[in-house]
Design a protein around this motif. Structure first.
Motif, short mmCIF file in Angstrom:
data_model
loop_
_atom_site.label_atom_id
_atom_site.label_comp_id
_atom_site.label_asym_id
_atom_site.label_seq_id
_atom_site.Cartn_x
_atom_site.Cartn_y
_atom_site.Cartn_z
N UNK A 1 -9.23 9.97 -16.58
CA UNK A 1 -8.15 10.96 -16.67
C UNK A 1 -8.71 12.29 -17.18
N UNK A 2 -9.62 12.24 -18.13
CA UNK A 2 -10.23 13.48 -18.63
C UNK A 2 -11.01 14.18 -17.53
N UNK B 1 -19.32 10.18 -14.04
CA UNK B 1 -18.66 11.14 -13.14
C UNK B 1 -19.05 12.55 -13.56
N UNK B 2 -19.68 13.28 -12.65
CA UNK B 2 -20.13 14.65 -12.91
C UNK B 2 -19.21 15.60 -12.18
N UNK B 3 -18.80 16.66 -12.85
CA UNK B 3 -17.90 17.65 -12.25
C UNK B 3 -18.56 18.26 -11.02
N UNK B 4 -17.91 18.21 -9.85
CA UNK B 4 -18.50 18.77 -8.63
C UNK B 4 -18.49 20.29 -8.58
N UNK B 5 -17.82 20.92 -9.56
CA UNK B 5 -17.73 22.38 -9.56
C UNK B 5 -18.76 23.04 -10.46
N UNK B 6 -18.81 22.61 -11.73
CA UNK B 6 -19.75 23.22 -12.68
C UNK B 6 -21.04 22.41 -12.80
N UNK B 7 -21.01 21.12 -12.39
CA UNK B 7 -22.19 20.24 -12.44
C UNK B 7 -22.76 20.12 -13.86
N UNK C 1 -9.43 19.75 -12.25
CA UNK C 1 -8.25 20.51 -11.80
C UNK C 1 -8.27 21.94 -12.30
N UNK C 2 -8.86 22.20 -13.47
CA UNK C 2 -8.85 23.55 -14.05
C UNK C 2 -10.22 24.21 -14.04
N UNK C 3 -11.28 23.48 -13.69
CA UNK C 3 -12.63 24.06 -13.73
C UNK C 3 -12.79 25.09 -12.62
N UNK C 4 -13.37 26.23 -12.95
CA UNK C 4 -13.62 27.27 -11.95
C UNK C 4 -15.10 27.39 -11.60
N UNK C 5 -15.92 26.46 -12.11
CA UNK C 5 -17.33 26.47 -11.77
C UNK C 5 -18.17 27.42 -12.57
#
Length: 226
Positions: free
Chosen positions: A98-99, A79-85, A105-109
């Protein structure tokens, strides 16, 4: 379609206005399950955010077979963060899911914000700036030459005596003693000293305050013109 030619793939990207990300077989895990990972990434001359994910597999006859991937996470188990990639987790472990959710939820990219490490350097000790907001402001504005500290001061000290009385004022309170002032001394600008005590009368504090204000006006004028 032959994915071995990078130019052909780039032409495909330009025609359909897409980017192409390929995934290839990397090996097998301990349970014999196929592990897929990132292959090549093709980007056309036209800038676009649409990416076509393809799984490539080489047949026995040498031809490359491509399949469209609808869910990359299920294929790669990542699973890759869709915001910061940048941040990614192995989804085969329940705790990582869960991580991943907590991070999204807190990532701002902002990738740079999380990667920059502050140097462990000691903070300079400058109390004349940190503890004096007025001087710090004038120093930042280039006006420190107009800031001049006070040079004339008045210091004073009272001496008292205790009178033990042991009186009850309330049910739960007891007054053990009263404090009575008997002397006061003051130093003015290191040149003038004042001293008053009970021998000057019971109103010696009033006399002291009156004399104190007389000198205070003079010191205020001196500090104002500096």
């Amino acid at each position: 379609f032959d994915f071995s030619s990078k130019e052909d793939v780039c032409n495909l990207c330009n025609v359909f206005k897409i980017n192409v990300q390929t995934y290839v077989l990397k090996g097998n895990d301990k349970n014999g399950e196929c592990l897929y990972g990132l292959g090549d990434y093709y980007e056309g001359d036209i800038k676009t955010k649409t990416t076509l994910n393809l799984k490539l597999s080489v047949e026995k006859n040498g031809y490359t077979h491509s399949e469209f991937i609808s869910d990359v996470d299920k294929l790669t188990h990542t699973a890759v963060c869709p915001k910061c990639h940048v941040k990614c987790w192995d989804t085969r472990r329940a705790e990582n899911r869960h991580k991943f959710d907590d991070h999204v939820a807190v990532c701002n990219g902002n990738v740079v914000e999380g990667m920059v490490l502050k140097l462990k350097e000691s903070v300079p000790y400058c109390p004349h700036l940190q503890k004096n907001q007025l001087y710090a402001y004038m120093w930042c504005k280039g006006l420190s030459q107009y800031y001049k500290p006070l040079t004339d001061y008045i210091t004073f000290d009272f001496e008292t005596v205790e009178e033990y009385i042991y009186e009850k004022e309330r049910k739960s309170s007891l007054v053990m003693a009263k404090i009575h002032p008997h002397t006061v001394a003051a130093n003015i600008d290191d040149n003038t000293q004042m001293y008053f005590d009970v021998r000057n009368g019971k109103d010696f504090i009033h006399k002291f305050i009156k004399e104190l204000f007389r000198h205070a006006h003079k010191l205020s004028e001196n500090n104002h013109h500096r």
